[in-house]
Design an enzyme around this catalytic site. Structure first.
Site, PDB file in Angstrom:
ATOM      1  N   LYS A 194      -3.012  54.902  -8.880  1.00 35.71           N
ATOM      2  CA  LYS A 194      -1.610  54.718  -8.520  1.00 35.71           C
ATOM      3  C   LYS A 194      -1.395  55.165  -7.069  1.00 35.71           C
ATOM      4  O   LYS A 194      -2.101  56.047  -6.605  1.00 35.71           O
ATOM      5  CB  LYS A 194      -0.700  55.530  -9.455  1.00 35.71           C
ATOM      6  CG  LYS A 194      -0.918  55.289 -10.939  1.00 35.71           C
ATOM      7  CD  LYS A 194      -0.420  53.934 -11.377  1.00 35.71           C
ATOM      8  CE  LYS A 194      -0.589  53.752 -12.894  1.00 35.71           C
ATOM      9  NZ  LYS A 194      -0.091  52.457 -13.361  1.00 35.71           N
ATOM     10  N   HIS A 203      -7.589  44.044 -19.978  1.00 36.06           N
ATOM     11  CA  HIS A 203      -6.179  44.433 -19.963  1.00 36.06           C
ATOM     12  C   HIS A 203      -5.361  43.366 -20.676  1.00 36.06           C
ATOM     13  O   HIS A 203      -5.698  42.182 -20.628  1.00 36.06           O
ATOM     14  CB  HIS A 203      -5.697  44.621 -18.522  1.00 36.06           C
ATOM     15  CG  HIS A 203      -4.429  45.402 -18.413  1.00 36.06           C
ATOM     16  ND1 HIS A 203      -3.196  44.861 -18.699  1.00 36.06           N
ATOM     17  CD2 HIS A 203      -4.197  46.689 -18.050  1.00 36.06           C
ATOM     18  CE1 HIS A 203      -2.262  45.780 -18.518  1.00 36.06           C
ATOM     19  NE2 HIS A 203      -2.838  46.902 -18.127  1.00 36.06           N
TER      20      HIS A 203
END
EC number: 4.1.1.39
Length: 473
Positions: free
Chosen positions: A168, A287
């Site tokens: 992140k 994902h």
């Protein structure tokens, strides 16, 4: 036998496709739909309409019906059940003969099962809740490129869940700073770091630069820790040619694992990539971006347990599967059902976990469920209890948000994990004694102590939208 007469006009589906006396065959593909019919449409007619429109029928009788054996090829609605707690919806069970589908093609199966029928006017809402894939079909699909056992051998990591972290902010970092974050997390004690689902090859972070800096970080962290490390390098791209180019480059530089967004990249593309990974000795992280568009509405769409089965057939070594305790949607019993479907070789029908059919995966290896989304060290006892050893626990903000930096966040998570695994092995109840276990471990880990202080008030207490249609006992 084909029909002997030809009668034009709109079809009465019930008279042809509703067969409550039908004996299900081992070779049939079975599906259960949650159906909300339009007012005035009977349950039997609505169920038969779904069977018809997802198999052989069109809206009217056509003369070419005489040229084939429709009774052999048609889908059959063979049972109807009430949905607990609903006056409108019901479950329709439908059997499809094996010859309706191309071997090894998940795409072909679901073009029928969730194709035009979902826009059919006879129903107000329609949701595919579960599918039973017969062993003949399972054996024609690629399955996991490697599976849990092979991955553990490659990484030389046993007896505990694997630890990961999504870098992140997910967008905006340069390649050099991105690689630095990867290095700090891996050096601090994580097994993996990860590209987020929408990290592809943006102007600020071209894929080749990202791959090179991440691989440098992996090799440096491995040298310092003596452990195998990895970064899920997302090879998702706009064309299959670009996907293969990125995968080949990842192989060339020596990375052990790549990543695919299996729903947005497309099922055919993902299946092709899965086959490539098996041939080239590459692990494949998967994902599920876009899944909630299909699975979150409890009355219309596709249940995630079906999407999980699809992925197991197409192939992947990891799949995101919810957390129960984090920020993302996921009923506890349903999530445990998904975990079982991903890992186990044979799964018995269990309505308490939303599983309608027995499912035999034959020799296909199981894959790791991934817990990711809003989790931190306080969640560790519950995560280890729910997911067990064969899982990947992935802390993004719960690593990178540590006040002392990325390495400290990784260290805190590793320390918490090992404390919970040891306590579990000693026979302690993690979900009841978790606070005590973590507090004691923090006495010898200042990183863990700071993480616990930082996130002690962070909770995600929103109710689950998609709940199981059963009463838990």
């Amino acid at each position: 036998m084909a029909a002997k007469t030809y009668d034009a006009g709109v079809k009465d589906y019930r008279s042809i496709y509703w067969e409550p006396q039908y004996q299900v065959k081992d070779s049939d593909i079975l599906a259960v739909f949650k159906v909300v019919p339009q007012p005035g449409v009977s349950r039997e007619e609505a169920a038969a309409a779904v069977a018809a429109e997802s198999s052989t029928a069109t809206w009217t009788t056509v003369w070419t019906d005489l040229l084939t054996d429709l009774d052999y090829y048609k889908g059959r609605a063979y049972a109807i059940e009430d949905v607990p707690g609903s006056d409108e919806a019901f479950y329709a069970f439908i059997a499809y003969p094996m010859d309706l589908f191309e071997e090894g093609s998940v795409v072909n199966v679901f073009t029928s099962l969730v194709g035009n029928v979902f826009g059919f006017k006879a129903v107000r809402a329609l949701r595919l809740e579960d599918v039973r894939f017969p062993l003949w079909f399972v054996m024609t699909c690629p399955g996991a490129p490697h599976g849990m056992k092979v991955e553990r051998d490659l990484l030389d990591k046993y007896g505990r869940p694997l630890l990961g972290c999504t870098i992140k902010p997910k967008l905006g970092l340069s390649a050099k700073n991105y690689g630095r974050a990867v290095y700090e997390c891996l050096r601090g004690g994580l097994d993996f770091t990860k590209d987020d689902e929408n990290v592809n090859s943006q102007p600020f972070l071209r894929w080749r630069d990202r791959f090179l800096f991440c691989q440098e970080a992996i090799e440096k962290a491995e040298a310092e820790t003596g452990e195998r490390k990895g970064h899920y390098m997302n090879v998702t791209a706009g064309t299959m040619e670009e996907i293969y180019e990125r995968a080949e480059f990842a192989k060339e530089i020596g990375t052990p694992i790549i990543m695919s967004d299996y729903l947005t990249v497309g099922w055919s593309a993902h299946t092709s990539l899965s086959r490539w990974c098996r041939k080239n000795g590459m692990l494949l992280h998967v994902h599920r971006a876009m899944h909630a568009v299909m699975d979150r509405n409890p009355n219309h769409g596709i249940n995630f347990r079906v999407l999980a089965k699809i992925l197991r057939l197409m192939g992947g070594d990891h799949l995101h599967s919810g957390t129960v305790v984090g920020k993302l949607e996921g009923d506890r019993e349903a999530t445990i059902g998904w975990i079982n479907l991903l890992r186990d070789r044979f799964i018995k029908a269990d309505r308490s976990r939303g599983i309608f059919f027995d499912q035999d995966w034959g020799p296909q290896p199981g894959l790791f469920p991934v817990a990711s989304g809003g989790i931190h060290v306080w969640h560790m006892p519950a995560l280890v209890s729910i997911f067990g050893n064969d899982s990947v626990l992935q802390f993004g903000g719960g690593t990178l948000g540590h006040p002392w930096g990325n390495a400290a966040g990784a260290c805190a998570n590793r320390f918490a994990l090992e404390a919970c695994v040891q306590a579990r092995n000693d026979g302690r109840n993690l979900e009841k004694e978790g606070k005590e276990i973590l507090t004691k471990a923090a006495q010898t880990s200042p990183e863990l102590r700071m993480a616990m202080e930082t996130w002690k008030e962070v909770r995600f207490e929103f109710d689950t939208v998609d709940k199981l249609d059963v009463q838990h006992r």
